[in-house]
Design a protein around this motif. Structure first.
Motif, PDB file in Angstrom:
ATOM      1  N   THR A   2       0.836  -1.194   0.000  1.00  0.00           N
ATOM      2  CA  THR A   2       0.000   0.000   0.000  1.00  0.00           C
ATOM      3  C   THR A   2       0.874   1.249   0.000  1.00  0.00           C
ATOM      4  OG1 THR A   2      -0.094   0.133   2.410  1.00  0.00           O
ATOM      5  CG2 THR A   2      -1.793  -1.209   1.312  1.00  0.00           C
ATOM      6  N   LYS A   3       0.241   2.403  -0.180  1.00  0.00           N
ATOM      7  CA  LYS A   3       0.979   3.658  -0.168  1.00  0.00           C
ATOM      8  C   LYS A   3       1.631   3.872   1.195  1.00  0.00           C
ATOM      9  CE  LYS A   3      -1.342   7.518  -0.499  1.00  0.00           C
ATOM     10  NZ  LYS A   3      -2.024   8.753  -0.945  1.00  0.00           N
ATOM     11  N   ALA A   4       0.923   3.546   2.272  1.00  0.00           N
ATOM     12  CA  ALA A   4       1.472   3.707   3.624  1.00  0.00           C
ATOM     13  C   ALA A   4       2.691   2.809   3.828  1.00  0.00           C
ATOM     14  CB  ALA A   4       0.400   3.398   4.663  1.00  0.00           C
ATOM     15  N   GLU A   5       2.619   1.575   3.338  1.00  0.00           N
ATOM     16  CA  GLU A   5       3.761   0.662   3.455  1.00  0.00           C
ATOM     17  C   GLU A   5       4.942   1.171   2.638  1.00  0.00           C
ATOM     18  OE1 GLU A   5       1.322  -3.532   4.135  1.00  0.00           O
ATOM     19  OE2 GLU A   5       1.892  -2.927   2.111  1.00  0.00           O
ATOM     20  N   LEU A   6       4.676   1.720   1.466  1.00  0.00           N
ATOM     21  CA  LEU A   6       5.731   2.286   0.637  1.00  0.00           C
ATOM     22  C   LEU A   6       6.416   3.444   1.355  1.00  0.00           C
ATOM     23  CD1 LEU A   6       7.236   2.481  -2.090  1.00  0.00           C
ATOM     24  CD2 LEU A   6       5.392   3.975  -2.862  1.00  0.00           C
ATOM     25  N   VAL A   7       5.610   4.327   1.931  1.00  0.00           N
ATOM     26  CA  VAL A   7       6.154   5.473   2.661  1.00  0.00           C
ATOM     27  C   VAL A   7       7.007   4.988   3.827  1.00  0.00           C
ATOM     28  CG1 VAL A   7       5.539   7.439   4.129  1.00  0.00           C
ATOM     29  CG2 VAL A   7       4.368   7.097   1.957  1.00  0.00           C
ATOM     30  N   ASN A   8       6.513   4.032   4.597  1.00  0.00           N
ATOM     31  CA  ASN A   8       7.271   3.522   5.739  1.00  0.00           C
ATOM     32  C   ASN A   8       8.584   2.879   5.304  1.00  0.00           C
ATOM     33  OD1 ASN A   8       5.424   4.375   7.674  1.00  0.00           O
ATOM     34  ND2 ASN A   8       4.244   2.487   7.552  1.00  0.00           N
ATOM     35  N   THR A   9       8.581   2.160   4.207  1.00  0.00           N
ATOM     36  CA  THR A   9       9.804   1.529   3.698  1.00  0.00           C
ATOM     37  C   THR A   9      10.826   2.588   3.311  1.00  0.00           C
ATOM     38  OG1 THR A   9       8.531  -0.352   2.887  1.00  0.00           O
ATOM     39  CG2 THR A   9      10.721  -0.049   1.966  1.00  0.00           C
ATOM     40  N   ILE A  10      10.375   3.631   2.616  1.00  0.00           N
ATOM     41  CA  ILE A  10      11.285   4.706   2.208  1.00  0.00           C
ATOM     42  C   ILE A  10      11.843   5.432   3.425  1.00  0.00           C
ATOM     43  CG2 ILE A  10      11.442   6.911   0.969  1.00  0.00           C
ATOM     44  CD1 ILE A  10       9.369   5.742  -1.011  1.00  0.00           C
ATOM     45  N   VAL A  11      10.995   5.654   4.436  1.00  0.00           N
ATOM     46  CA  VAL A  11      11.444   6.307   5.672  1.00  0.00           C
ATOM     47  C   VAL A  11      12.538   5.482   6.338  1.00  0.00           C
ATOM     48  CG1 VAL A  11      10.738   6.918   8.024  1.00  0.00           C
ATOM     49  CG2 VAL A  11       9.342   7.622   6.090  1.00  0.00           C
ATOM     50  N   LEU A  12      12.332   4.167   6.418  1.00  0.00           N
ATOM     51  CA  LEU A  12      13.322   3.301   7.057  1.00  0.00           C
ATOM     52  C   LEU A  12      14.632   3.247   6.272  1.00  0.00           C
ATOM     53  CD1 LEU A  12      11.057   0.326   8.220  1.00  0.00           C
ATOM     54  CD2 LEU A  12      12.085   2.114   9.644  1.00  0.00           C
ATOM     55  N   GLU A  13      14.548   3.232   4.942  1.00  0.00           N
ATOM     56  CA  GLU A  13      15.747   3.133   4.119  1.00  0.00           C
ATOM     57  C   GLU A  13      16.535   4.432   4.023  1.00  0.00           C
ATOM     58  OE1 GLU A  13      14.862   1.477   0.298  1.00  0.00           O
ATOM     59  OE2 GLU A  13      14.202  -0.430   1.148  1.00  0.00           O
ATOM     60  N   THR A  14      15.846   5.571   4.058  1.00  0.00           N
ATOM     61  CA  THR A  14      16.531   6.849   3.846  1.00  0.00           C
ATOM     62  C   THR A  14      16.699   7.679   5.108  1.00  0.00           C
ATOM     63  OG1 THR A  14      14.466   7.997   3.323  1.00  0.00           O
ATOM     64  CG2 THR A  14      15.675   7.003   1.481  1.00  0.00           C
TER      65      THR A  14
END
Length: 101
Positions: A2-14
Motif C-alpha cells: 500500500t501507499k502507507a507501506e511504501l512510505v514507511n519503507t522509504i522512511v526506514l531506508e533513507t
C-alpha cells in the motif's frame, strides 16, 4: 504494498521525515495523474511507462435483458513495465517456451 507501506519503507531506508516522504509520494502520484489527464505519457527509466491507451467503440450485450448497447470510444490509463523491471528468469523461460511451439 500500500501507499502507507511504501512510505514507511522509504522512511526506514533513507531516514527522511515521514511527512516529507508522504508529500513526495503524493506529489509524484498527482503529477502522473495530471500528465495522463493531458494525455502525456510519463516515462520512468528502469521502472516503466504510464501511458494512455485508446479503446475503440464496441458493441456490448446485457444478457439479463437481452439487449445490446454501444460502448463509446474512450481512453484508459495503462502501465508498461521496463525490461529491467521484469525478472530475467521469467523472460528466459518465456523465450524457451516460444521456441518449443
Amino acid at each position: 504494498m500500500t501507499k502507507a507501506e511504501l512510505v514507511n519503507t522509504i522512511v526506514l531506508e533513507t531516514g527522511i521525515n515521514k511527512k516529507d516522504v508522504l508529500a513526495i509520494v503524493e506529489s509524484l502520484m498527482a503529477e502522473v495523474k495530471n500528465a495522463l489527464e493531458r494525455e502525456e505519457p510519463v516515462y520512468l527509466r528502469g521502472f516503466g511507462s504510464f501511458i494512455i491507451k485508446h479503446r475503440a467503440e464496441k458493441t456490448a450485450r446485457n444478457i439479463t435483458k437481452n439487449t445490446t448497447l454501444i460502448v463509446p470510444a474512450h481512453n484508459i490509463p495503462a502501465f508498461k513495465p521496463a525490461k529491467e523491471f521484469i525478472k530475467p528468469k521469467i523472460r528466459k523461460q518465456s523465450q524457451w517456451q516460444s521456441q518449443l511451439q
